[in-house]
Design a protein around this motif. Structure first.
Motif, mmCIF file in Angstrom:
data_model
loop_
_atom_site.group_PDB
_atom_site.id
_atom_site.type_symbol
_atom_site.label_atom_id
_atom_site.label_comp_id
_atom_site.label_asym_id
_atom_site.label_seq_id
_atom_site.Cartn_x
_atom_site.Cartn_y
_atom_site.Cartn_z
ATOM 1 N N ALA A 1 -84.811 -39.834 60.722
ATOM 2 C CA ALA A 1 -85.804 -39.991 59.662
ATOM 3 C C ALA A 1 -86.662 -38.735 59.606
ATOM 4 O O ALA A 1 -86.874 -38.078 60.620
ATOM 5 C CB ALA A 1 -86.681 -41.204 59.924
ATOM 6 N N SER A 2 -87.169 -38.430 58.402
ATOM 7 C CA SER A 2 -88.060 -37.285 58.281
ATOM 8 C C SER A 2 -89.451 -37.698 58.763
ATOM 9 O O SER A 2 -89.706 -38.869 59.020
ATOM 10 C CB SER A 2 -88.143 -36.855 56.824
ATOM 11 O OG SER A 2 -88.713 -37.902 56.075
ATOM 12 N N GLY B 1 -91.041 -39.893 56.089
ATOM 13 C CA GLY B 1 -90.368 -41.192 56.136
ATOM 14 C C GLY B 1 -90.865 -42.014 57.308
ATOM 15 O O GLY B 1 -91.150 -43.207 57.186
ATOM 16 N N THR B 2 -90.970 -41.382 58.469
ATOM 17 C CA THR B 2 -91.449 -42.063 59.666
ATOM 18 C C THR B 2 -92.863 -42.601 59.460
ATOM 19 O O THR B 2 -93.171 -43.736 59.809
ATOM 20 C CB THR B 2 -91.438 -41.081 60.851
ATOM 21 O OG1 THR B 2 -90.109 -40.632 61.044
ATOM 22 C CG2 THR B 2 -91.930 -41.748 62.113
ATOM 23 N N LYS C 1 -92.665 -45.577 56.776
ATOM 24 C CA LYS C 1 -91.837 -46.736 57.078
ATOM 25 C C LYS C 1 -92.187 -47.365 58.427
ATOM 26 O O LYS C 1 -91.960 -48.554 58.631
ATOM 27 C CB LYS C 1 -90.353 -46.342 57.095
ATOM 28 C CG LYS C 1 -89.822 -45.891 55.757
ATOM 29 C CD LYS C 1 -89.730 -47.035 54.777
ATOM 30 C CE LYS C 1 -89.213 -46.503 53.458
ATOM 31 N NZ LYS C 1 -89.367 -47.419 52.360
ATOM 32 N N VAL C 2 -92.683 -46.581 59.346
ATOM 33 C CA VAL C 2 -92.921 -47.127 60.679
ATOM 34 C C VAL C 2 -94.394 -47.069 61.087
ATOM 35 O O VAL C 2 -94.979 -48.081 61.461
ATOM 36 C CB VAL C 2 -92.064 -46.382 61.731
ATOM 37 C CG1 VAL C 2 -92.427 -46.849 63.126
ATOM 38 C CG2 VAL C 2 -90.593 -46.626 61.473
#
Ligand SMILES: Nc1ncnc2c1ncn2[C@@H]1O[C@H](COP(=O)(O)OP(=O)(O)OP(=O)(O)O)[C@@H](O)[C@H]1O
Ligand SMILES: [Mg+2]
Lengths: 304, 279
Positions: free
Chosen positions: A201-202, A205-206, A209-210
């Motif tokens: 993941a970029s 993105g991290t 999303k997380v």
């Protein structure tokens, strides 16, 4: 070898122990008293506001429905309708949230996740300092900069408007949101980030999303606190609101929120008029409680 | 990111040790999937890896053993560039995966898609089992539900955990036992269809039975994947690995077939370590 204690010495030790126990009990009482003091203040304030504010409806035959949904506020004629103010307060608060929350959140994410340490070290204290500025200065700033700016650029007759309130409140809630959200984001375990990055993941993105989902409840708390700051703010709002008693139909309308109504008129009001201002306080208070309740519900759902 | 690459090594080692390395290279007869040459790593001023060179073979299990703090994790994390995340890390030397020098390419995402990783403690995200396994594929842009379902099922089967979780895919992954979580972590890594899987003490947080399951899984997985595993457990290294590298103070002391390392180590220090006479 210490010689065995004489009878007199034992007696004295017993006495000093007694004193110790007394002191112990006394200090426990003092702490309790201090703790009770804050509860007492709460009860007194709420009790007093409710007692005064409910009087017109209980004893003087005014209708609470007319009070909340009435559109005219003419104290000299006995007309007490606060609907325009409720609308103004709601719009001002949510408007400020719509601007303040994303900016605050992105700032927090930037500080916690993206910014190099050296830059975070400059921005973080600056944001915290923002929280320490007295609210009247925000108002003065709004009046001196934002109001003329809106007046000139939007071609308004009067720059004091709902939009001006929204902008000032959005700035005011930033430090609260940034600080609390940043702490929440930093508290997300490093292992989550590593896990995500190791899955290809970029960084962005991290984060979305997380990291942000994992910090959800803390971020909700940040929003609730920011909201609390916005909805109760009075001083800064008075200066930029314009205080017209109309239901706003556009962002550029001059408005009078609930807090402003109380602060502006309490100084000279008496009798029913004064009691109606207390009633305005009840509405404001219920509004805050309701919002806190709703957001707490949302965030606890998010926590699962 | 704080990473810097130089094609030449900074620190010269004495010749005796260099001789040692060429000897090692002879052992790895087949073409290496990963070949590491003269790797040095610094955490700021502090050097953690010294001229590490080794070739890791395709579809084999390579174990990294050695006492605590000797640089096993550090080395493992250079293979998918996880050390890039740490400020002030400097790396010199070459790591070539499938004839591509991974520190010369800037596509870390592609590298990490190819080189999966399983961590010491299960680190599932606070979301459902399904979403955890589908996380990587989704990040790669796969949105089709059927396709995702298929990947999730295959991956969970591949990690020998499908039967245990198939009825609760939509429940939180954090409700699973530690051993189950670790196998879902493996499934999550498999879902990326990697070629190489790095495991850093994957069973150290697990009970003996879960450990056994994961070991079985590793043995099973090596027909499809190249696996590099760090372990403190000698029996585990002996059970699951084909090759073993013994690390000490940031250097590779010995690298050989696992059987050789355990039955007739060349170096006295290796011997002391594998027989348990060492720190
Ligand atoms: N982020 C870091 N910053 C600075 N030094 C580090 C960092 N991570 C590891 N080190 C140091 O590098 C050396 C190697 O650490 P590493 O974690 O690779 O050891 P290890 O062999 O995996 O140990 P263990 O068996 O305990 O996991 C140690 O001396 C450690 O203190
Ligand atoms: Mg380690």
């Amino acid at each position: 070898m210490p010689s065995p204690l004489t009878e007199k010495q034992t007696l004295e030790i017993g006495k000093s122990n007694k004193r110790k126990y007394m002191l112990e009990k006394l200090s426990a009482r003092i702490f309790l008293l201090c703790a009770l003091l804050s509860v007492l203040s709460l009860l007194l304030i709420v009790g007093f506001v409710f007692y005064k504010g409910s009087h017109p409806f209980v004893a003087e035959g005014y209708s609470f429905i007319d009070f909340v949904f009435g559109v005219d506020w003419v104290p000299s004629e006995g007309k007490f309708g606060i609907f325009p103010m409720i609308v103004a307060s709601v719009f001002a608060t949510f408007g400020a949230l719509i601007i303040g929350v994303p900016i605050g959140l992105f700032t927090a994410i930037f500080l916690a996740e993206i910014a190099p340490k050296s830059i975070a070290k400059i921005i973080s204290p600056a944001v915290q300092l923002l929280a320490g500025i007295p609210s009247v200065l925000y108002g003065v700033f709004g009046l001196a900069i934002i109001v003329p700016f809106l007046q000139n650029n939007l071609g308004l007759a009067k720059g004091q408007s709902l939009l001006a309130i929204i902008l000032v409140l959005a700035i005011m809630m930033l430090p609260t949101i940034v600080t609390v959200a940043e702490t929440a984001i930093r508290a997300v375990p490093k292992t989550y980030r590593e896990g995500s990055l190791a899955l290809g993941a970029s960084q962005i993105g991290t984060i979305f999303k997380v990291v942000v989902p994992a910090a959800k409840s803390g971020i909700m708390a940040a929003i609730v606190l920011g909201l609390g700051r916005a909805i109760g703010e009075t001083m800064a709002v008075i200066l930029v609101a314009g205080n017209s008693l109309i239901i706003p139909t556009s962002l550029t309308d001059s408005v009078r929120p609930l807090t402003t109504n109380i602060a502006l008129e309490m100084g000279y009001a008496f009798g029913t008029h004064q009691e109606m201002l207390f009633a305005t306080g009840i509405v404001l208070f219920s509004f805050i409680l309701l919002l806190n309740f709703v957001l707490a519900k949302i965030s606890s759902k998010g926590g699962n | 990111m704080g990473c810097m690459l130089m094609s030449t090594t900074v620190i010269e080692r004495n010749n005796a040790e260099k001789g040692n390395f060429s000897q090692m290279k002879q052992h790895s007869g087949e073409a290496a999937k990963i070949s590491v040459t003269d790797l040095n790593l610094f955490y700021g001023e502090k050097q953690a890896l010294y001229n590490v060179s080794l070739g890791i073979q395709e579809k084999k299990v390579t174990a990294l053993i050695g006492p605590s703090g000797c640089g096993k994790s550090t080395f493992l994390r250079t293979l998918n560039r996880m050390n890039d995340l740490i400020d002030g890390v400097k790396i010199t030397g070459d790591i070539v995966v499938d004839s591509e020098n991974i520190y010369q390419s800037n596509d870390v995402i592609k590298l990490r898609t190819k080189v999966g990783m399983v961590f010491q403690k299960p680190n599932l995200f606070p979301m459902s089992i399904y979403d955890n396994v589908a996380y990587g594929p989704r990040m790669q842009g796969i949105k089709n539900k059927k396709e995702l379902n298929k990947i999730v099922e295959e991956s969970l089967r591949g990690a020998a955990i499908w039967d245990e979780v198939k009825d609760r895919l939509k429940t939180s992954a954090l409700g699973l036992s530690g051993g189950q979580q670790q196998r879902v972590c493996i499934a999550r890594a498999i879902a990326m269809k990697p070629e190489i899987i790095l495991m850093d003490e994957p069973t150290s947080a697990l009970d003996p039975i879960s450990t056994l399951k994961v070991e079985e899984l590793i043995t099973h997985m090596k027909k499809d994947y190249t696996i590099v595993i760090v372990t403190h457990n000698m029996q585990q290294a002996a059970r699951v690995s084909d090759k073993t590298a013994f690390f000490l103070n940031g250097e590779i002391i010995e690298y050989d077939e696992t059987d050789h390392i355990f039955s007739m180590p060349q170096d006295q220090r290796t011997k002391d370590y594998v027989t348990g006479r060492f720190g």
